[in-house]
Design a protein around this motif. Sequence first.
Motif, short mmCIF file in Angstrom:
data_model
loop_
_atom_site.label_atom_id
_atom_site.label_comp_id
_atom_site.label_asym_id
_atom_site.label_seq_id
_atom_site.Cartn_x
_atom_site.Cartn_y
_atom_site.Cartn_z
N ARG A 297 9.60 0.26 9.03
CA ARG A 297 9.13 1.52 8.46
C ARG A 297 9.98 2.02 7.31
N SER A 298 11.20 1.55 7.19
CA SER A 298 12.06 2.01 6.10
C SER A 298 11.48 1.68 4.74
N LYS A 301 9.53 4.43 2.41
CA LYS A 301 10.15 5.46 1.56
C LYS A 301 9.86 5.14 0.09
N GLY A 302 9.12 6.03 -0.55
CA GLY A 302 8.77 5.85 -1.96
C GLY A 302 7.52 5.02 -2.19
N GLU A 334 3.73 10.34 5.35
CA GLU A 334 4.45 11.25 4.46
C GLU A 334 5.83 11.60 5.03
N ASP A 335 5.91 11.76 6.34
CA ASP A 335 7.21 12.02 6.96
C ASP A 335 8.17 10.85 6.76
N ALA A 336 7.61 9.63 6.67
CA ALA A 336 8.44 8.44 6.46
C ALA A 336 8.80 8.23 4.99
N GLY A 337 8.31 9.11 4.11
CA GLY A 337 8.67 9.03 2.69
C GLY A 337 7.62 8.44 1.80
N ALA A 338 6.45 8.08 2.36
CA ALA A 338 5.38 7.55 1.51
C ALA A 338 4.73 8.68 0.72
#
Length: 572
Positions: A297-298, A301-302, A334-338
């Motif tokens: 899941r990292s 991010k972005g 979105e919480d994971a940064g997407a």
Amino acid sequence: MRYLAVALLLVPLTGAAWTDPFPVKPCNGVDIQDVDMDTVQGYFEKGLLTAKQLTQCYIDRINLVNPHFRTVIQINPDALEIAHDLDQERIQNGPRGPLHGIPILTKDNIATADKVPTSAGSLALINKTVPRDAHVAALLRLSGAVLLGHANLAEFADYIAYDDYSEGYSDRGGQTRNCFNATQQTSGSSSGSAQSVVGNLCMAAIGTETDGSILLPAMHAGIIGIKPTVGRVSRAGVVPGSLSQDTVGPHARTFRDAAYILDAISGVDWRDNATFNAVVSGTAVRARNFSEAVTDRSALKGAKFGIPWDVLWSSSAGSVTHREAFLEVFRQLEDAGAILYNNTNIPRIRELQYPYGWGDAIDTPEELWARTYLHVDLYNGIDGYLRNLKESQIRSFQELLEWEDEHNSSTGALGGGEIWVSGADNFVRANATHGIMNETYYLAKLWRHELSRTGIDTALTHIAADGTLTLLDGLLVPMAGGGIFDSPSSGLPAAAHYPAVTLPIGQDPWQLPFGLGIWGTAFDEDKLIRYGSAIDDLIRWRGKPQFYNYETTEIPFDPRWPGFFDIPPSDA
């Protein structure tokens, strides 16, 4: 399409007491339920399990479950011997790779030059001899996989009939049923491949797709499905549906397992000119390292994803039954940064896609229908395939149609009490074209291909109000449906020849899984695997099939999602 009565489950399954009639037994003392390839290779390495023992356990389970669910059309009688030889090779030389000793089913339209006839589910081809392994089968053998047998399918990959057929049914194999609930849909011709994986009848399976037949069965099985770019994997030795759109890809429980298979079966084959497209596009070097793209899941991010609302999300696939689950996935992303971009719509999609399932847009002129060119492709593809068979009395499409006409006048399917024979109305339409590639053929084919290709590519480029361009990493699409409708999220990548993946995210009140799809551009499989595996690691949804209604035997099985009567939302 003709809708016929079947036994329907008219109320949701909610909390009723139920005992799994087919629990997965330990194999030589180790747990193999939903096991992945890396874990099995660990068992092999530690001496806890052998490929022969694992193969025997899957054969035993097929013999137990298959009489009810018909997901496997035939077991390879040499599978145990093959597994034994691979065990001996492991002792002497070590494993060939991650597929060494792994039992894999191949769809019954993928030729294997062994004791398992390749028939596309038809009794017409059951005793015909193929000239050689399909390229995919040969590469799987080379990788050390155990070809366990052939999975059942919708006969001739759903292309024998439009008006008189049962989804997931073949005259040779009977009616494939959904392991979560036998009264519900399997959706798409690779039904047996997908259901065999989720039902723990094999480690993984190979399916084929012309339009939706890898993605949709994976959706309804709650597993991973990868539809590669046309040309990423050779179709040589596969009974064709459309050589312009056909592709071959994996069904698996994890993205890593699916990537291992794609690593093994990708590459150039001189028998399939489409495989040289990867070389021309400069992506051939990425043909054998898809497993390196698997991540967690990292990676989100972005990451930038588009949401093409028009038709795809505004249709039955985004119905209220699933909508909250999809919105929750968006929140987690979105919480994971997407970064999500809404309304990255596909230009002219309403001219291309029926909103509530497979097929042309409602107002598409007949001369531009997909079947206008698919019928020609079907005639030429199967006609050419038949002419290469050995010792066959059926050597042309016309002779195959004559055989079907003669034998479809009676019943007698090999379905264990399921007595029904599919029609051949689509073959009749294809035969009427005589395979002639005229102006009408090229107009319909190129129109749909170019609009689909440029539409997806355009949607992958987000234009902000101030004119800023953002290249997106993928388009998120719903893999679900409602009522008698099914997901419309396969037609455009099929016509564009583009890749797509699907992953499971939830289950409806009728126990049927649904998922999230990701679309990309040509030869973007590594990117789709990267972000698909990242989202899968974030969501981590897996359903355990309970085999509800496993004793049902009624067919035909035409209606999509029986028992789930949801009203499609307005297109306004």
